[in-house]
Design an enzyme around this catalytic site. Structure first.
Site, PDB file in Angstrom:
ATOM      1  N   LYS A 124       0.801  -1.179  -0.226  1.00 57.00           N
ATOM      2  CA  LYS A 124       0.050  -0.068   0.013  1.00 57.00           C
ATOM      3  C   LYS A 124       0.642   1.245  -0.057  1.00 57.00           C
ATOM      4  O   LYS A 124       0.226   2.329  -0.098  1.00 57.00           O
ATOM      5  CB  LYS A 124      -1.038   0.179   1.222  1.00 57.00           C
ATOM      6  N   LYS A 205     -13.575 -11.134   3.356  1.00 61.01           N
ATOM      7  CA  LYS A 205     -13.822 -10.875   4.880  1.00 61.01           C
ATOM      8  C   LYS A 205     -14.789  -9.486   4.894  1.00 61.01           C
ATOM      9  O   LYS A 205     -14.446  -8.536   4.290  1.00 61.01           O
ATOM     10  CB  LYS A 205     -12.616 -10.661   5.485  1.00 61.01           C
ATOM     11  N   LYS A 208     -14.318  -3.520   8.261  1.00 63.78           N
ATOM     12  CA  LYS A 208     -14.879  -2.382   8.758  1.00 63.78           C
ATOM     13  C   LYS A 208     -14.081  -1.292   7.929  1.00 63.78           C
ATOM     14  O   LYS A 208     -14.434  -0.140   7.842  1.00 63.78           O
ATOM     15  CB  LYS A 208     -14.399  -2.127  10.311  1.00 63.78           C
TER      16      LYS A 208
HETATM   17  P1  AMP Z   1      -9.795  -5.703  11.854  1.00 60.65           P
HETATM   18  O1  AMP Z   1     -11.477  -5.184  11.797  1.00 60.65           O
HETATM   19  O2  AMP Z   1      -9.371  -6.088  10.611  1.00 60.65           O
HETATM   20  O3  AMP Z   1      -8.878  -4.515  12.410  1.00 60.65           O
HETATM   21  O4  AMP Z   1      -9.780  -6.825  12.887  1.00 60.65           O
HETATM   22  C1  AMP Z   1     -10.083  -6.677  14.467  1.00 60.65           C
HETATM   23  C2  AMP Z   1     -10.294  -7.906  14.693  1.00 60.65           C
HETATM   24  O5  AMP Z   1     -11.866  -8.557  14.234  1.00 60.65           O
HETATM   25  C3  AMP Z   1      -9.385  -9.099  14.438  1.00 60.65           C
HETATM   26  O6  AMP Z   1      -9.218  -9.910  15.709  1.00 60.65           O
HETATM   27  C4  AMP Z   1      -9.982  -9.765  13.172  1.00 60.65           C
HETATM   28  O7  AMP Z   1      -9.821 -11.300  13.098  1.00 60.65           O
HETATM   29  C5  AMP Z   1     -11.747  -9.698  13.516  1.00 60.65           C
HETATM   30  N1  AMP Z   1     -12.239  -9.772  12.351  1.00 60.65           N
HETATM   31  C6  AMP Z   1     -12.385  -8.615  11.512  1.00 60.65           C
HETATM   32  N2  AMP Z   1     -13.325  -8.939  10.771  1.00 60.65           N
HETATM   33  C7  AMP Z   1     -13.744 -10.004  10.804  1.00 60.65           C
HETATM   34  C8  AMP Z   1     -14.650 -10.934   9.990  1.00 60.65           C
HETATM   35  N3  AMP Z   1     -15.273 -10.598   8.788  1.00 60.65           N
HETATM   36  N4  AMP Z   1     -14.869 -12.036  10.310  1.00 60.65           N
HETATM   37  C9  AMP Z   1     -14.343 -12.611  11.630  1.00 60.65           C
HETATM   38  N5  AMP Z   1     -13.311 -11.745  12.540  1.00 60.65           N
HETATM   39  C10 AMP Z   1     -13.201 -10.663  11.995  1.00 60.65           C
END
Ligand code: AMP
Length: 335
Positions: A124, A205, A208
């Protein structure tokens, strides 16, 4: 004393994926040590402590809007309480200056070669106009996040493995060069929470960071009507018949809906078509989010109480991390 550390970056609003994959397991983790600590108090065993932080500094590595960031941090602060993390030590990373201070010392131990190899920067940042220097150095800040708490085990997904490796390398190099200051951490895989995929593109996935108006993402504060509309538009396939509702790698959209339904306490057995499935998913998701949203509104009505929780959490973090930073400063020849 065992310490569990998890940081969430306010790069977007919290999603159903965050809840089912991370926040629920975190709530279980936070409740367990608190119970153990109560039981063990007589035995003078302090038990384990969960440190759950909002990594606002990590949200500054790409172009950002200060007001939007502040709003996301406020919302996330309330949501961590609303989903049941009250028993953990909750904090904002920026309120614990030791994170930034140790990061600089570790930058003096890290090599540019290893930062050049970090995936986020490679994918990135490198060679692009306007790439922030912080996108290059943030893995060092992450190493500081970990090493400050002398955590032995760091529960991470595969995408975070490289960061824990760097933290290990920096800890080992620092200890060899200047004396034993840091615990060398190890990445561990937590028991998998549900993995929630994007409703519109089930090969990705649910994230957010996809944007606040992204139709494939269910946010924790989405109203029942918004959840219904998003789930109604979820990708399925053209199969019909009584067996269409089933988990199958060749049917990622349907499988994802069944996973969400199950993780939210529902069951797909007896559902006869995608209309039924979407209705059941909507009910289960709304029933899961409703108590969180109620609690969120109660908490939002008393911001001073919420601020007090995070101020106390940051004070606890400063107490735990100050001796580690002081030891690192002394070892490296400062003070
Ligand atoms: P992130 O939002 O990618 O910063 O992730 C924050 C936490 O949420 C981490 O532990 C990820 O593994 C979990 N997480 C984020 N998106 C998902 C998803 N779609 N399904 C399951 N776990 C998620």
């Amino acid at each position: 004393m065992t310490r569990n550390l998890s940081l969430l970056t306010p790069s977007g609003r919290l999603t159903l994926g965050n809840l089912l994959g991370a926040l629920r397991p975190m709530a279980t983790q936070a409740a367990r040590p608190a119970r153990a600590a109560r039981a063990a108090r007589a035995a003078q065993d302090p038990g384990a402590e969960c440190f759950f932080g909002i990594s606002d500094l990590h949200a500054l590595t790409t172009a950002h809007d200060p007001a939007l960031l502040r709003g996301r941090v406020t919302e996330m602060s309330l949501l961590l309480l609303a989903v049941g993390l009250r028993e953990a030590t909750l904090f904002h990373q920026s309120a614990v200056p030791q994170h930034r201070e140790l990061s600089y010392l570790l930058e003096c131990v890290a090599h540019t070669g290893e930062l050049n190899r970090m995936i986020q920067f490679k994918e990135k940042g490198r060679g692009r106009d306007g790439t922030r220097a912080s996108l290059y150095t943030y893995p060092v800040l992450m190493a500081a996040d970990i090493l400050l708490y002398r955590a032995e085990e760091v529960p991470v997904g595969d995408d975070q493995r490289q960061h824990v490796e760097l933290a290990r390398d920096l800890a080992i190099r620092f200890n060899r060069s200047y004396g034993e200051v840091f615990t060398v951490p190890r990445a561990v895989h937590p028991p998998a929470g549900a993995r929630v995929m994007d409703l519109g593109d089930p090969s990705r996935k649910m994230s957010k960071s996809a944007g606040d108006d992204h139709a494939g993402t269910i946010f924790l504060l989405d109203s029942a009507e918004v959840c219904r509309a998003k789930i109604a538009r979820a990708v399925t396939d053209s199969e019909t018949g009584p067996d269409a509702v089933r988990r199958d790698p060749a049917k990622p959209g349907v499988t994802n809906l069944i996973e969400i339904l199950t993780a939210c306490g529902g069951s797909a057995s007896g559902l006869r078509g995608y209309g039924d499935l979407k209705e059941a998913v909507t009910e289960a998701v709304v029933a899961t989010l409703d108590p969180i949203q109620r609690r969120y509104r109660e908490l939002a009505a008393d911001p001073a109480a919420v601020d007090a929780v995070y101020a106390a959490g940051a004070a606890r973090c400063r107490q735990v991390t100050a001796p580690v930073l002081a030891a690192a400063e002394a070892a490296i020849g400062l003070g």
